[in-house]
Design an enzyme around this catalytic site. Structure first.
Site, PDB file in Angstrom:
ATOM      1  CE  LYS B  78      25.853 -14.366 -21.213  1.00 43.67           C
ATOM      2  NZ  LYS B  78      25.283 -15.395 -22.092  1.00 43.67           N
ATOM      3  CB  SER B 158      21.414 -14.952 -21.499  1.00 45.17           C
ATOM      4  OG  SER B 158      22.534 -15.613 -22.065  1.00 45.17           O
ATOM      5  CB  SER B 182      22.434 -16.658 -25.004  1.00 42.87           C
ATOM      6  OG  SER B 182      21.322 -17.009 -24.220  1.00 42.87           O
TER       7      SER B 182
END
Lengths: 485, 492
Positions: B78, B158, B182
């Site tokens: 990420k 996210s 997330s």
């Protein structure tokens, strides 16, 4: 000088003063990063990723800084809070990389404490300390390196500071100066702050208000950037005067932050209460609450040195010194240690006179630090020994001391080299007296007929004849006997 | 040779150990798949050369008999994790050009175990969002589509890019971060496993901060076993993060015994919320039945403060974010938009550098911390947070794990909820309470909707009891036997 009131045009006023002192913690590393915290290094050479607030960086408490703060708290008789919290104080500035300063707001590491100051005339006054908390320093903005740009030096960013906030207990500029001096002395004794105001490792903000004696507190102004003890006195004097002038003209004081201008010797407005920042304090989620265990506090307490007040009391009791002399000698730890090195096993009073008298006169004149003085405690003690055993008169001792300062020799070496040994041999002194009396037979007759003030003349003659080395007490005794003959 | 991109991490490690294929081949297959799947916009930065280099080194170690536990496993990271020398954007314009000179602790742990990085995945800007639509680099897309409907769907957020990459078989696994859901919500939306470990399990050092008291790193994988394997090599105490916990990291995979007989599982009454689809409710019931069939005992429990979790979260997270994001000021790194003075430079830089959602949260956070509002909002939220944690603590006196749905709905179309931030925030209703309490939780794919979209089941455990969570998740995984794959139509 510590008069409770000052006279205005319309009557007496009282100053009310409180100080906020920022003391840089003596530590190898910063409060929340491993970067060094030395003064005077190349700009931006002592900056870790944490200090520069790079993304994803996290603060980690430096345990040594915590110990230093606890030590300081104990040194000012402060309540050590077993649980304290680091908060974020949020504001934007180019030299504040994270956009917040880690400080302590609601739960400081040290609560109420006290510092005792000695006023002239042997009176003591206790100045309350509201709190001591730990916080990070910001970096430094350099506005003078480029015509349109500001440069930022982050060496100081993250350096540990103790903010020590006093109660509004001071009533005169001199009291503030004494408080600051005493606080600095305690910090230096503890080795928790070097107290160096020129280098900025100790900085001071002054809160000043005025009121009619007996009335409630007036509106205060905070004066920032007051960075020497002399400026503290001047800034308070000026600020109180400014406020009194406004009040006497029928005006009111606006609560505001003002800046001390040491060049103009005046304070000027920095921001009003309305312009005050909303710092949006909240507990720093990157740091857990700081919990001190009893054993740790006890260990730190056990490592505390003797502090000025205790030392002073001991000097008065053990060495029979006046409170004033003791106060002078304990003002800093090196002097006190030096004094004790001289006084141990000797005439403590004589030692005090020598340390506070000739020794300091020479030291101050030389501009040297105590540790660099050519005469150390052992040698000064040796000199006092020679006075004690009658080898040297007080007058000769001064001469010997001067020579010691020049040559770094011991007292004995100087005495032997210069042949300054005091003559205590009765026979030799009698011979000198006899010679003087034979030469000055007329004066002898005058003395014997009642002109007794000629005695001093004879003493002088004998001392001259022995090149000043005759033991003055013996000269007196023998002369009296022979003239009385 | 097997379909290398279709393997689980466990299978890939076996294949590598048996010399069925090399790390070079494994990585090459992923590099090719990654390039083919670009329309998903799952990656912000691809690092194929680095992955290939890493694979070479891994093969060399294996040849010497010195293979590391994850040697040659290609992972997606990420883009909130700082990676040394590789652009790290947080999907924000304001970090333009930022290349960290340091490596986050969690990724460093993975590389030390031999894993290799395929690239940095897309996310909501600064991890603020539940749809991956707030990214400065454009929305990431869910590789799944509704049956008979070609509209692109959100992968959730996210960690949407990570979820999309793992679901689309363009990474064997990925790291995510979870602040209020997330990892778990995009896991559910993309039909993969997403685990948020206990707060303090993984170091936050080097991960761009969103809300420090909530952020936690975790694995996103295609199996529970893979999550266990990855987590073992992500977790651990880090002296550089004061909130990371000095506890030994267990061998999580060893906890996957499949035996949950006698396990007490709580079903919280308060999680039956309005707006939850029938299919989600049905899957939840199915999950209960699966656990009971395996010998677990389920019981109704009450978590009375659940209804305050979302408002509490949307005070605490923005408050911390408003402060955490103050460092993006144009002074030291990233974007700087000049101005006539410092204030103007700040305004220009932050005005242009932050997207609408980030600006909204900074404003909310600044507001709730302001003098005069602090007590009513932030302080109160902190107290409610304690009550929520206490709800869980008392529930865990009588149960060992809690089962809920992961999200109230399946993935929605890009743009579908973007005009209504509150509707968007409701996505996190089941995931936020565990975040506030710092508890470990996992989302496991449970089945498909009638429209063919994956749904997740959510298990919450006691603090630092990831093992029970993983074991129960493994049982759900086996029972659900979720084998569906996204259709593989990455066309724009």
């Amino acid at each position: 000088m510590t008069a409770a009131t000052i006279q205005g045009k319309t009557g007496p006023w009282e100053m009310v003063i409180g100080l906020e002192v920022h003391a840089q913690v003596v530590a190898k590393a910063k409060l929340f990063s491993g970067a060094a915290a030395d003064f005077g290094a190349e700009p931006n050479s002592q900056v870790s990723l944490v200090d520069a607030a790079m993304p994803g960086m996290l603060p980690v408490i430096n345990a040594y800084c915590i110990e230093q703060a606890v030590k300081t708290g104990l040194g000012i008789a402060g309540a050590i809070n077993r649980r304290s919290i680091f908060d974020r104080k949020n504001y934007f500035y180019a030299d504040l990389p994270a956009g917040y300063q880690i400080s302590q707001y609601s739960d400081p590491i040290v609560g109420r404490g006290a510092v005792t100051i000695d006023l002239p005339g042997g009176v003591s006054k206790v100045i309350g300390v509201t709190r001591l908390h730990l916080e990070q320093d910001a970096g430094k903005s350099l506005h003078d390196r480029h015509p349109t740009l500001t440069f930022v030096d982050l060496n100081r960013s993250g350096v540990a500071l103790m903010e020590i906030v006093s109660e509004p207990d001071m009533r005169a500029p001199e009291e503030a100066a004494l408080y600051l001096t005493k606080l600095r002395s305690i910090l230096r004794y503890l080795g928790t702050c070097d107290g160096n105001m020129e280098e900025g490792s100790m900085r001071c903000d002054v809160n000043v208000s005025v009121r009619r004696p007996g009335e409630d507190l007036g509106t205060r102004c905070e004066v920032k950037n007051v960075n020497s003890i002399r400026y503290v006195r001047q800034a308070i004097e000026h600020e109180a005067g400014r406020q009194i002038a406004i009040l006497e003209a029928g005006g009111g004081i606006d609560q505001e932050t003002r800046l001390w201008d040491p060049v103009k010797g005046e304070t000027r407005s920095m921001r009003s209460k309305e312009e005050a920042h909303d710092y949006r304090y909240f507990p720093d989620p990157d740091l857990l609450p700081l919990v001190l265990c009893e054993a740790e506090v006890a260990r730190i307490e056990g490592s505390m040195p003797e502090l000025p007040d205790a030392k002073k009391a001991r000097f008065v009791a053990a060495y029979d010194l006046s409170a004033y002399d003791a106060g002078v000698l304990v003002a800093d730890r090196e002097t006190a240690d030096f004094y004790e090195g001289v006084a141990r096993g000797r005439d403590a009073k004589l030692a005090a006179n020598w340390v506070a008298g000739d020794f300091f006169a020479f030291l101050n004149k030389s501009g040297k630090a105590l540790a660099e003085a050519p005469v150390d405690a052992g040698r000064l003690g040796g000199l006092i020994d020679l006075i004690g055993d009658g080898t040297l008169s007080g007058r000769l001792a001064k001469e010997v001391f001067e020579a010691m300062w020049e040559s770094r020799e011991s007292a004995l070496q100087v005495v032997e080299r210069l042949g300054l040994k005091q003559i205590s041999d009765t026979g030799a002194i009698e011979a000198a007296i006899d010679a003087v009396m034979a030469r000055e037979s007329g004066k002898v007759a005058e003395y014997r007929s009642g002109k007794e003030k000629l005695f001093g003349f004879f003493v002088g003659q004998v001392m001259r004849a022995t090149a000043g080395k005759a033991n003055p007490a013996l000269v007196n005794d023998l002369l009296k006997r022979k003239l009385g003959g | 040779m097997a379909n290398l991109t279709g393997l689980s991490i466990a299978e890939a490690l076996d294949g590598l150990a048996r010399r069925e294929f090399s790390a070079g081949e494994l990585v090459q297959a992923h590099v090719a798949a990654m390039a083919a799947a670009r329309p998903l916009n799952a990656y912000i930065t691809e690092t194929p050369e680095r992955a290939i280099e890493g694979a070479k080194a891994a093969d060399a170690r294996r040849a010497r008999g010195e293979a590391l536990p994850l040697d040659g496993i290609p992972l997606a990271i990420k883009d909130l994790y700082c990676t040394e020398g590789v652009p790290t954007t947080a999907a924000s314009h304001i970090l333009d050009g930022f290349k960290p000179p340091y490596e986050s602790t969690v990724t460093a742990n993975l590389w030390r175990a031999g894993a290799v990085m395929l690239g940095k995945t897309n996310l909501d800007e600064f991890a603020m969002g539940s749809s991956n639509t707030t990214s400065y680099y454009g929305a990431a897309r869910n590789p799944w589509r509704r049956t008979g409907d070609n509209r692109p769907l959100v992968p959730g957020g996210s960690s949407g890019g990570s979820a999309a990459a793992v679901a689309a078989r363009i990474a064997l696994g990925a790291t995510g971060t979870d602040t209020g859901g997330s990892i778990r919500q995009p896991g559910a939306f993309c039909g993969i496993v997403g685990m948020k470990p206990t707060y303090g399990r993984c170091s936050r050092w080097g991960i761009v901060a969103f809300a420090s008291s909530l952020d936690q790193a975790g694995p996103m994988t295609r199996s529970v076993r893979d999550a266990a394997i990855m987590l073992r090599h992500m977790a651990g105490h880090d002296p550089k993060d004061s909130t990371s916990v000095p506890r030994p990291v267990p061998d999580y995979a060893a906890a996957l015994t499949g035996d949950i007989r006698g396990l007490r599982v709580g079903i919280p009454t308060e999680y039956r919320v309005d707006g939850m689809s029938d299919e989600v409710t049905a899957l939840w019931r199915q999950g209960i039945a699966w656990l009971e069939a395996a010998g677990a005992k389920t019981r109704e429990i009450s978590l009375p403060h659940t209804k305050y979790a979302l408002p509490t979260y949307y005070i605490i997270a923005p408050a911390e974010a408003s402060s955490n994001l103050a460092r993006y000021d144009g002074v030291r790194y990233g974007l700087r938009v000049p101005g006539g003075n410092l204030r103007e430079m700040y305004d220009n830089t932050r005005g242009e550098g932050f997207g609408a959602e980030v600006r909204r949260r900074i404003l909310i956070g600044t507001y709730v911390l302001s003098a005069g509002y602090y007590d009513a909002y932030y302080l109160k939220a902190g107290r409610v947070r304690s009550l929520i944690a206490r709800d869980f603590a008392s529930a865990f006196e009588t149960v060992d794990a809690i089962l809920t749905p992961t999200a109230p709905t399946p993935a929605f179309a890009i743009g579908e909820k973007s005009d209504d931030p509150i509707a968007m925030y409701l996505n996190d209703v089941f995931t936020v309470p565990a975040s506030l309490a710092g508890l470990p939780a996992i989302s496991v794919p449970g089945g498909l909707t009638r429209d063919g979209l994956p749904l997740g089941l959510h298990l919450i455990g006691r603090a630092f009891d990831e093992e029970t969570v993983l074991r129960a998740a493994g049982v759900l995984e086996t029972a659900a036997s979720f084998t569906a794959e996204p259709q593989g139509r990455w066309s724009p």
